[in-house]
Design an enzyme around this catalytic site. Structure first.
Site, PDB file in Angstrom:
ATOM      1  N   GLU A   1      31.175  48.458 -27.797  1.00 56.65           N
ATOM      2  CA  GLU A   1      30.212  49.671 -27.549  1.00 56.65           C
ATOM      3  C   GLU A   1      30.803  50.217 -26.184  1.00 56.65           C
ATOM      4  O   GLU A   1      31.024  49.421 -25.194  1.00 56.65           O
ATOM      5  CB  GLU A   1      28.983  49.023 -27.082  1.00 56.65           C
TER       6      GLU A   1
ATOM      7  N   CYS B   1      22.462  53.681 -27.717  1.00 56.27           N
ATOM      8  CA  CYS B   1      22.731  52.620 -28.543  1.00 56.27           C
ATOM      9  C   CYS B   1      22.915  52.599 -29.989  1.00 56.27           C
ATOM     10  O   CYS B   1      23.711  52.004 -30.563  1.00 56.27           O
ATOM     11  CB  CYS B   1      21.652  51.361 -28.296  1.00 56.27           C
TER      12      CYS B   1
ATOM     13  N   GLY C   1      14.483  40.152 -13.091  1.00 51.32           N
ATOM     14  CA  GLY C   1      14.570  39.995 -14.801  1.00 51.32           C
ATOM     15  C   GLY C   1      14.468  38.789 -15.061  1.00 51.32           C
ATOM     16  O   GLY C   1      13.745  38.249 -16.026  1.00 51.32           O
TER      17      GLY C   1
ATOM     18  N   LYS D   1       9.822  44.741 -16.142  1.00 54.34           N
ATOM     19  CA  LYS D   1      10.976  44.945 -15.202  1.00 54.34           C
ATOM     20  C   LYS D   1      11.793  45.974 -15.795  1.00 54.34           C
ATOM     21  O   LYS D   1      12.548  45.895 -16.612  1.00 54.34           O
ATOM     22  CB  LYS D   1      11.715  43.659 -15.093  1.00 54.34           C
TER      23      LYS D   1
ATOM     24  N   GLY E   1      12.879  45.740  -9.585  1.00 55.97           N
ATOM     25  CA  GLY E   1      14.045  44.798  -8.982  1.00 55.97           C
ATOM     26  C   GLY E   1      15.300  44.687  -9.711  1.00 55.97           C
ATOM     27  O   GLY E   1      15.605  45.593 -10.976  1.00 55.97           O
TER      28      GLY E   1
ATOM     29  N   GLY F   1      18.088  42.641 -12.053  1.00 57.91           N
ATOM     30  CA  GLY F   1      18.223  42.008 -13.340  1.00 57.91           C
ATOM     31  C   GLY F   1      18.245  40.459 -13.145  1.00 57.91           C
ATOM     32  O   GLY F   1      17.111  39.661 -13.422  1.00 57.91           O
ATOM     33  N   PRO F   2      19.263  40.052 -12.669  1.00 56.01           N
ATOM     34  CA  PRO F   2      19.497  38.657 -12.240  1.00 56.01           C
ATOM     35  C   PRO F   2      18.394  38.042 -11.604  1.00 56.01           C
ATOM     36  O   PRO F   2      18.020  36.579 -11.348  1.00 56.01           O
ATOM     37  CB  PRO F   2      20.900  38.428 -11.787  1.00 56.01           C
TER      38      PRO F   2
ATOM     39  N   GLU G   1      16.554  44.408 -28.461  1.00 53.53           N
ATOM     40  CA  GLU G   1      17.298  45.576 -28.974  1.00 53.53           C
ATOM     41  C   GLU G   1      18.666  45.724 -28.292  1.00 53.53           C
ATOM     42  O   GLU G   1      18.551  45.926 -26.992  1.00 53.53           O
ATOM     43  CB  GLU G   1      16.483  46.716 -28.622  1.00 53.53           C
TER      44      GLU G   1
HETATM   45  P1  NAP Z   1      21.909  45.041 -18.951  1.00 48.63           P
HETATM   46  O1  NAP Z   1      22.210  44.517 -17.796  1.00 48.63           O
HETATM   47  O2  NAP Z   1      21.605  44.398 -20.163  1.00 48.63           O
HETATM   48  O3  NAP Z   1      20.449  45.550 -18.392  1.00 48.63           O
HETATM   49  C1  NAP Z   1      19.155  45.766 -19.191  1.00 48.63           C
HETATM   50  C2  NAP Z   1      18.116  45.441 -18.353  1.00 48.63           C
HETATM   51  O4  NAP Z   1      18.185  43.986 -18.248  1.00 48.63           O
HETATM   52  C3  NAP Z   1      17.961  45.781 -17.133  1.00 48.63           C
HETATM   53  O5  NAP Z   1      16.664  45.997 -16.532  1.00 48.63           O
HETATM   54  C4  NAP Z   1      18.749  44.858 -16.246  1.00 48.63           C
HETATM   55  O6  NAP Z   1      18.299  44.924 -14.917  1.00 48.63           O
HETATM   56  C5  NAP Z   1      18.150  43.554 -16.976  1.00 48.63           C
HETATM   57  N1  NAP Z   1      19.052  42.377 -16.729  1.00 48.63           N
HETATM   58  C6  NAP Z   1      20.205  42.371 -16.012  1.00 48.63           C
HETATM   59  N2  NAP Z   1      20.578  41.019 -16.152  1.00 48.63           N
HETATM   60  C7  NAP Z   1      19.534  40.045 -16.386  1.00 48.63           C
HETATM   61  C8  NAP Z   1      19.397  38.949 -16.410  1.00 48.63           C
HETATM   62  N3  NAP Z   1      20.194  38.034 -16.024  1.00 48.63           N
HETATM   63  N4  NAP Z   1      17.997  38.561 -16.632  1.00 48.63           N
HETATM   64  C9  NAP Z   1      16.953  39.157 -16.875  1.00 48.63           C
HETATM   65  N5  NAP Z   1      17.354  40.797 -17.122  1.00 48.63           N
HETATM   66  C10 NAP Z   1      18.424  41.017 -16.894  1.00 48.63           C
HETATM   67  O7  NAP Z   1      22.628  46.245 -19.449  1.00 48.63           O
HETATM   68  P2  NAP Z   1      23.163  47.525 -18.325  1.00 48.63           P
HETATM   69  O8  NAP Z   1      23.693  46.754 -17.366  1.00 48.63           O
HETATM   70  O9  NAP Z   1      21.868  48.410 -18.181  1.00 48.63           O
HETATM   71  O10 NAP Z   1      24.341  48.279 -19.457  1.00 48.63           O
HETATM   72  C11 NAP Z   1      25.501  47.545 -19.606  1.00 48.63           C
HETATM   73  C12 NAP Z   1      25.564  47.732 -21.219  1.00 48.63           C
HETATM   74  O11 NAP Z   1      24.464  47.436 -22.241  1.00 48.63           O
HETATM   75  C13 NAP Z   1      25.946  49.116 -21.487  1.00 48.63           C
HETATM   76  O12 NAP Z   1      27.239  49.783 -21.162  1.00 48.63           O
HETATM   77  C14 NAP Z   1      25.834  49.206 -23.004  1.00 48.63           C
HETATM   78  O13 NAP Z   1      26.820  48.733 -23.625  1.00 48.63           O
HETATM   79  C15 NAP Z   1      24.489  48.335 -23.213  1.00 48.63           C
HETATM   80  N6  NAP Z   1      23.233  48.906 -23.354  1.00 48.63           N
HETATM   81  C16 NAP Z   1      22.730  48.851 -24.386  1.00 48.63           C
HETATM   82  C17 NAP Z   1      21.287  49.702 -24.327  1.00 48.63           C
HETATM   83  C18 NAP Z   1      20.368  49.535 -25.554  1.00 48.63           C
HETATM   84  O14 NAP Z   1      19.591  50.474 -25.689  1.00 48.63           O
HETATM   85  N7  NAP Z   1      20.742  48.999 -26.813  1.00 48.63           N
HETATM   86  C19 NAP Z   1      20.692  50.109 -23.271  1.00 48.63           C
HETATM   87  C20 NAP Z   1      21.483  50.118 -22.228  1.00 48.63           C
HETATM   88  C21 NAP Z   1      22.554  49.411 -22.105  1.00 48.63           C
HETATM   89  P3  NAP Z   1      19.309  45.731 -13.928  1.00 48.63           P
HETATM   90  O15 NAP Z   1      18.940  47.169 -14.115  1.00 48.63           O
HETATM   91  O16 NAP Z   1      18.848  45.395 -12.718  1.00 48.63           O
HETATM   92  O17 NAP Z   1      20.664  45.742 -14.376  1.00 48.63           O
END
Ligand code: NAP
Ligand code: MG
Length: 462
Positions: free
Chosen positions: A369, A279, A207, A170, A201, A203-204, A245
């Site tokens: 972050e 990150c 995912g 996903k 799709g 995340g919520p 990660e």
């Molecule tokens: P995120 O919401 O954690 O998204 C990462 C992945 O998880 C996406 O595929 C996302 O789908 C999915 N996801 C979201 N909610 C979920 C749930 N309840 N259950 C399962 N999967 C779910 O991160 P983001 O919104 O892309 O970014 C937010 C913050 O995360 C950034 O500002 C940064 O601080 C951090 N981040 C860290 C890394 C890293 O490499 N460590 C990478 C990206 C972001 P959707 O795309 O539909 O939300």
């Protein structure tokens, strides 16, 4: 590329169960460039069933044959380099040269490494009167973010396939096109049906359905700490393995004996690269009080030079978040020496390369972050204080140490609570284990250590 309007499940593009779609937007001009289907629990279920059905055959495929197919995948990714780069530029906003050099080439290197590691890995060992078999853990649910969209897919899928696991992916909603391109590459490489499956799709919805699915044996997630925590809780309740990660707030420690100019220039470049959406970026620069003013001047100059070369942030939401952090930093007493919260362009989700000086360890910008092109510069009086500051966050993903000689830098690095440290500008190594101490994650990716995450042992006694 043209977006697919279905999911890649069991070796073919199949219509999605629902009718919802996700708009893909170009962050540089805010135009909708395509639509992909928004998967539901039903799509996830179909994909997990396909992955389960394919598991026995793939697990029984000799490792060298799995490696050969991963090698074929590497070759397809290499052949489609330009298309990959253009796709990442369109949906993430990264400048094209960066997309070519990093977003397209790094996944080729990582896929190539697993073509070799699969063939060479020791899947069976003798310990006393036992034979220990390293067996695939099963069906992997991979959930990836948008910041290095293809790299993060390959860093999960390639080792999982090398280990003999099958996968349901996903990808992030903001960057689904390169994920579809990856599925095409898997198909073109001749990897058997069901071994890799893609469900685009939200995340919520998709995912969460994947993380909760009882047919998934291991959830591998890269993204925010908040979502990672909830995925780990769900998996924990089901006694399922997770690999996480998560975020970082890495320190770039410049010791007084270092080449200050080189350390500052490399540090600024590290933070601004990919518009700060990395990150492992060294977002806190730690400078000795005797060199502080000079370092701030050099950093401000270097950031100003970036000017127009920096790409936009991935979304309006990310841009607002980053601007909010810059404003908060100034409100808490930091001194703005480059950039700022104002948008540098009328269109596109841009933020100027920003440097905050006089940042102190307890400030929000030194703890959280930001995920944008924002560098905080902190001051230390002696090495012990530098260490306390470096280790003084909940994160521990990466870092850097600069000193007059490597030995001095290594001595400091060994005391840092973090998973990766670059010594005097050491280069990124795609074979070295990558992952976090503390709240930066659980488990390691890349190289042989990344492969081992997807294996479990079975001991036979004789
Ligand atoms: P995120 O919401 O954690 O998204 C990462 C992945 O998880 C996406 O595929 C996302 O789908 C999915 N996801 C979201 N909610 C979920 C749930 N309840 N259950 C399962 N999967 C779910 O991160 P983001 O919104 O892309 O970014 C937010 C913050 O995360 C950034 O500002 C940064 O601080 C951090 N981040 C860290 C890394 C890293 O490499 N460590 C990478 C990206 C972001 P959707 O795309 O539909 O939300
Ligand atoms: Mg999200």
């Amino acid at each position: 590329m043209k977006a697919h309007d279905g999911m890649y499940i069991d070796g073919a593009w199949r219509p999605a169960a629902g009718t919802g779609t996700i708009e893909v937007v170009n962050p540089a001009d805010e135009q909708v460039i395509d639509r992909v289907p928004a998967g539901t629990a039903e799509d996830v279920d179909a994909a997990v069933r396909a992955a389960r059905a394919a598991l026995p055959g793939w697990a029984a495929t000799p490792p060298a044959a799995r490696g050969a197919l991963i090698g074929a995948l590497r070759d397809v990714l290499a052949a489609r380099r330009q298309e990959i780069a253009e796709t990442v530029t369109a949906e993430l906003g990264a400048p094209l040269t960066f997309s070519q050099r990093v977003h397209a080439d790094l996944p080729v290197a990582v896929a190539g490494s697993y073509a070799e590691l699969a063939a060479g890995h020791v899947f069976e060992e003798r310990i006393g009167n036992s034979t220990v078999h390293h067996e695939p853990i099963g069906v992997v649910g991979a959930i990836t973010p948008w910041n290095y969209p293809l790299h993060q897919i390959v860093a999960k899928v390639a080792p999982a396939l090398a280990a003999g696991c099958t996968v349901v992916l996903k990808p992030a909603e903001d960057t689904p096109l390169v994920a579809q391109l990856f599925a095409e590459a898997v198909h073109e490489a001749g990897i058997p049906a069901g071994v890799f499956n893609l469900v685009t799709g939200l995340g919520p919805v998709a995912g969460q359905a994947l993380a909760e699915h009882e047919g998934v044996d291991l959830v591998s997630f890269t993204g925010s700490t908040a979502v990672g925590r909830s995925i780990a809780a769900t998996a924990g309740a089901a006694v399922k393995k997770v690999a996480l990660e998560l975020g970082g707030k890495s320190a770039n420690v410049i010791l007084p004996s270092a080449d200050l100019g080189r350390a500052v220039a490399t540090g600024v470049a590290n933070v601004m690269s990919n518009s700060g959406q990395t990150c492992s970026a060294w977002t806190r620069m730690l400078v000795h009080t005797s060199q502080y003013d000079e370092a701030v001047g050099l950093a401000a100059e270097a950031a100003a030079k970036y000017g127009d070369r920096i790409g936009p942030l991935v979304s309006a939401r990310q841009r607002e978040r980053v601007r909010g952090y810059i404003e908060k930093g100034v409100a808490e007493g930091a001194r703005l020496v480059a950039g700022g919260p104002e948008s540098p362009r009328e269109r596109g989700w841009y933020v100027s390369p920003t440097v905050l000086a006089d940042v102190t360890p307890e400030m929000t910008v030194a703890q959280e972050e930001i995920f944008g092109p924002v560098l905080s510069i902190l001051r230390y009086e002696d090495e012990e204080e530098a260490l306390r500051i470096a280790n003084g966050t909940v994160y521990g993903l990466a870092g850097a140490v600069w000193a007059g000689d490597d030995g001095e830098a290594v001595a400091f690095a060994r005391r840092m609570d973090t998973g990766q440290v670059d010594i005097n500008g050491g280069r990124f190594n795609p074979l070295a284990p990558f992952g976090g101490y503390k709240q930066s994650g659980v488990g390691r990716e890349l190289g042989a250590h990344g492969l081992a995450e997807y294996l479990q042992t079975k001991s036979l006694q004789f």
